[in-house]
Design a protein around this motif. Structure first.
Motif, PDB file in Angstrom:
ATOM      1  N   SER A  84       0.846  -1.190   0.000  1.00  0.00           N
ATOM      2  CA  SER A  84       0.000   0.000   0.000  1.00  0.00           C
ATOM      3  C   SER A  84       0.882   1.241   0.000  1.00  0.00           C
ATOM      4  O   SER A  84       2.094   1.165  -0.140  1.00  0.00           O
ATOM      5  CB  SER A  84      -0.932  -0.026   1.215  1.00  0.00           C
ATOM      6  OG  SER A  84      -0.174  -0.104   2.426  1.00  0.00           O
ATOM      7  N   ARG A 102      -2.149  -2.524  -3.597  1.00  0.00           N
ATOM      8  CA  ARG A 102      -3.073  -1.478  -3.148  1.00  0.00           C
ATOM      9  C   ARG A 102      -2.367  -0.131  -3.164  1.00  0.00           C
ATOM     10  O   ARG A 102      -2.586   0.720  -2.292  1.00  0.00           O
ATOM     11  CB  ARG A 102      -3.580  -1.817  -1.748  1.00  0.00           C
ATOM     12  CG  ARG A 102      -4.304  -3.167  -1.682  1.00  0.00           C
ATOM     13  CD  ARG A 102      -4.529  -3.630  -0.268  1.00  0.00           C
ATOM     14  NE  ARG A 102      -5.163  -4.965  -0.229  1.00  0.00           N
ATOM     15  CZ  ARG A 102      -5.360  -5.663   0.872  1.00  0.00           C
ATOM     16  NH1 ARG A 102      -4.975  -5.170   2.047  1.00  0.00           N
ATOM     17  NH2 ARG A 102      -5.935  -6.851   0.827  1.00  0.00           N
ATOM     18  N   GLY A 111      -1.436   3.571  -4.092  1.00  0.00           N
ATOM     19  CA  GLY A 111      -2.218   4.739  -4.453  1.00  0.00           C
ATOM     20  C   GLY A 111      -1.332   5.893  -4.884  1.00  0.00           C
ATOM     21  O   GLY A 111      -0.135   5.740  -5.106  1.00  0.00           O
ATOM     22  N   ASN A 123      -4.305  -1.468  -9.187  1.00  0.00           N
ATOM     23  CA  ASN A 123      -3.946  -0.779  -7.958  1.00  0.00           C
ATOM     24  C   ASN A 123      -4.986   0.294  -7.672  1.00  0.00           C
ATOM     25  O   ASN A 123      -6.124   0.208  -8.161  1.00  0.00           O
ATOM     26  CB  ASN A 123      -2.532  -0.181  -8.073  1.00  0.00           C
ATOM     27  CG  ASN A 123      -1.442  -1.200  -7.805  1.00  0.00           C
ATOM     28  OD1 ASN A 123      -1.262  -1.654  -6.689  1.00  0.00           O
ATOM     29  ND2 ASN A 123      -0.694  -1.570  -8.847  1.00  0.00           N
ATOM     30  N   LEU A 124      -4.625   1.299  -6.905  1.00  0.00           N
ATOM     31  CA  LEU A 124      -5.531   2.396  -6.552  1.00  0.00           C
ATOM     32  C   LEU A 124      -4.952   3.736  -6.987  1.00  0.00           C
ATOM     33  O   LEU A 124      -5.201   4.772  -6.366  1.00  0.00           O
ATOM     34  CB  LEU A 124      -5.782   2.404  -5.035  1.00  0.00           C
ATOM     35  CG  LEU A 124      -6.351   1.117  -4.434  1.00  0.00           C
ATOM     36  CD1 LEU A 124      -6.364   1.193  -2.910  1.00  0.00           C
ATOM     37  CD2 LEU A 124      -7.761   0.840  -4.962  1.00  0.00           C
ATOM     38  N   SER A 170      -4.241   7.232  -8.780  1.00  0.00           N
ATOM     39  CA  SER A 170      -5.147   8.320  -9.157  1.00  0.00           C
ATOM     40  C   SER A 170      -4.349   9.414  -9.848  1.00  0.00           C
ATOM     41  O   SER A 170      -3.162   9.274 -10.115  1.00  0.00           O
ATOM     42  CB  SER A 170      -5.878   8.849  -7.916  1.00  0.00           C
ATOM     43  OG  SER A 170      -4.941   9.299  -6.949  1.00  0.00           O
ATOM     44  N   ASN A 220      -7.250   1.031 -12.356  1.00  0.00           N
ATOM     45  CA  ASN A 220      -6.915   2.027 -11.344  1.00  0.00           C
ATOM     46  C   ASN A 220      -8.016   3.080 -11.275  1.00  0.00           C
ATOM     47  O   ASN A 220      -9.145   2.829 -11.711  1.00  0.00           O
ATOM     48  CB  ASN A 220      -5.552   2.660 -11.663  1.00  0.00           C
ATOM     49  CG  ASN A 220      -4.386   1.767 -11.283  1.00  0.00           C
ATOM     50  OD1 ASN A 220      -4.072   1.623 -10.114  1.00  0.00           O
ATOM     51  ND2 ASN A 220      -3.740   1.157 -12.281  1.00  0.00           N
ATOM     52  N   MET A 221      -7.706   4.247 -10.750  1.00  0.00           N
ATOM     53  CA  MET A 221      -8.664   5.359 -10.681  1.00  0.00           C
ATOM     54  C   MET A 221      -8.076   6.587 -11.353  1.00  0.00           C
ATOM     55  O   MET A 221      -8.274   7.714 -10.908  1.00  0.00           O
ATOM     56  CB  MET A 221      -9.021   5.637  -9.221  1.00  0.00           C
ATOM     57  CG  MET A 221      -9.655   4.443  -8.514  1.00  0.00           C
ATOM     58  SD  MET A 221     -10.214   4.816  -6.832  1.00  0.00           S
ATOM     59  CE  MET A 221      -8.651   5.108  -6.026  1.00  0.00           C
ATOM     60  N   ASN A 280     -10.475   2.716 -15.970  1.00  0.00           N
ATOM     61  CA  ASN A 280     -10.069   3.904 -15.223  1.00  0.00           C
ATOM     62  C   ASN A 280     -11.178   4.941 -15.326  1.00  0.00           C
ATOM     63  O   ASN A 280     -12.340   4.596 -15.580  1.00  0.00           O
ATOM     64  CB  ASN A 280      -8.740   4.438 -15.757  1.00  0.00           C
ATOM     65  CG  ASN A 280      -7.544   3.669 -15.225  1.00  0.00           C
ATOM     66  OD1 ASN A 280      -7.187   3.798 -14.053  1.00  0.00           O
ATOM     67  ND2 ASN A 280      -6.921   2.850 -16.069  1.00  0.00           N
TER      68      ASN A 280
END
Length: 364
Positions: free
Chosen positions: A189, A211, A213, A234-235, A237, A258-259, A281
């Motif tokens: 993370s 995880r 970010g 993953n996360l 952004s 992802n985001m 995404n």
């Protein structure tokens, strides 16, 4: 005759002793063996006798100083011992801290055993000559040692397919010889180190299935040798950095799952990237109409985003596009004819706002 025979027997014994591994290395290996349990193949049956430099499965020594230099134990191997058993390996237990007493070790591979657990011994960073650390495919937990930067000779770090937690140590960016980094499918993370661009020798960075970010580090553009970047699932952004004109050897880019938001950088579509997956995404806006003779994609997946507007006309100018997926967006207008559209199926275009024309059933 007897005197001569005895003389040469003594000489042979002396040579054997001189070429044997030192008792300290042998003791360390036996401690490692004691902490592991391999019930099916009997690979540790050969770990007997006074000389661990000869005949011990998976153990190699430096030919000059006769110290243990390599441990190569892989549970998915083409070695005859696996072929005779008609099975892959399964091993439980943990890695004994005694591994750190092998201070001439340059390569440690204990991979694909599926059941080895516990933490990576923190003292492993005290091995000054370690070049390869490959522990893929086990059940290791805990954190990556925070002082991983002490392994100044490390070129391969493969800890994929385990259960590691915590963040990627910031000190990892000091591994200036690192060429292959694989941390896929763990539970890591936190954010990616912003100074990853200091890893100038790295050619592969595989970090998917965690995880992680934060943003994609802009500093990655400083890694001239980077050819394979996988940050999928993953996360992450923020936006995709506009950096691909500075990455001439990057061939594979996976950011799917992802985001990530914003638009596609124009430099990406005319870069040397041939496998590009940006699906799943929150990318938006129009797909840049900048494809040209340098655009060569075996895979271009832009599905499951929020792209709007028409399909770019310049896609037909690309040198090659094999698999193209534009489904699950907000695209509108007619699907152009000719290459590459003439070999694509309807699944590449479904679930858009108002696309029409072949291969969809909806007429324009």
């Amino acid at each position: 005759m007897e005197v001569g025979f005895c003389f040469w027997a003594v000489v042979l014994t002396v040579i054997t002793v001189v070429n044997a591994c030192p008792p300290s290395d042998r003791a360390a290996l036996l401690s490692i063996k004691a902490a592991l349990h391999e019930p099916h193949l009997g690979i540790f049956n050969s770990w007997t006798g006074p000389d661990c430099c000869h005949g011990w499965y998976g153990v190699s020594c430096d030919p000059y100083i006769h110290r243990v230099a390599d441990i190569n134990l892989r549970g998915e191997s083409e070695d005859p011992i696996f072929q005779r058993a008609h099975r892959v390996g399964y091993m439980t237990g943990s890695i004994s801290p005694a591994i750190c007493k092998l201070d001439r070790l340059s390569s440690l591979t204990i991979a694909d055993w599926k059941g080895i657990s516990g933490e990576i011994p923190k003292c492993i960073t005290s091995l000054p000559f370690l070049r390869t650390l490959d522990l893929i495919g086990n059940r290791f937990t805990g954190r990556i040692p925070g002082d991983i930067n002490r392994l100044k000779e490390l070129t391969v770090l493969n800890l994929a397919d385990n259960m590691l937690t915590g963040s990627i140590p910031p000190s990892i960016v000091k591994l200036t010889r690192l060429m292959h980094l694989d941390l896929r499918n763990n539970r890591l993370s936190g954010e990616l180190p912003s100074e990853m661009g200091k890893l100038k020798m790295m050619s592969r960075a595989l970090l998917s299935g965690n995880r992680l970010g934060g943003p994609v580090p802009v500093s990655l553009s400083n890694i001239y040798r980077l050819s394979d970047l996988d940050l999928s699932l993953n996360l992450l952004s923020g936006q995709i950095p506009d950096m691909f004109d500075k990455m001439p050897v990057l061939a594979s880019l996976n950011l799917d799952g992802n985001m990530i938001s914003g638009q596609i950088p124009r430099s990406l579509l005319n870069s040397g990237v041939s496998i590009c997956n940006l699906s799943r995404n929150a990318l938006e806006g129009r797909i840049p109409d900048v494809f040209g003779s340098k655009s060569y994609f075996t895979v271009l997946d832009l599905s499951h985003n929020r792209f709007s507007g028409p399909i770019p006309k310049s896609i037909s100018l690309a040198a090659y596009i094999g698999h193209l997926d534009l489904s699950h967006n907000n695209l509108c207008g007619p699907i152009p004819g000719g290459a590459p559209y003439d070999h694509l199926e309807a699944s590449s275009f479904v679930y858009n706002t108002c696309l029409c024309g072949k291969p969809l059933s909806k007429r324009c």
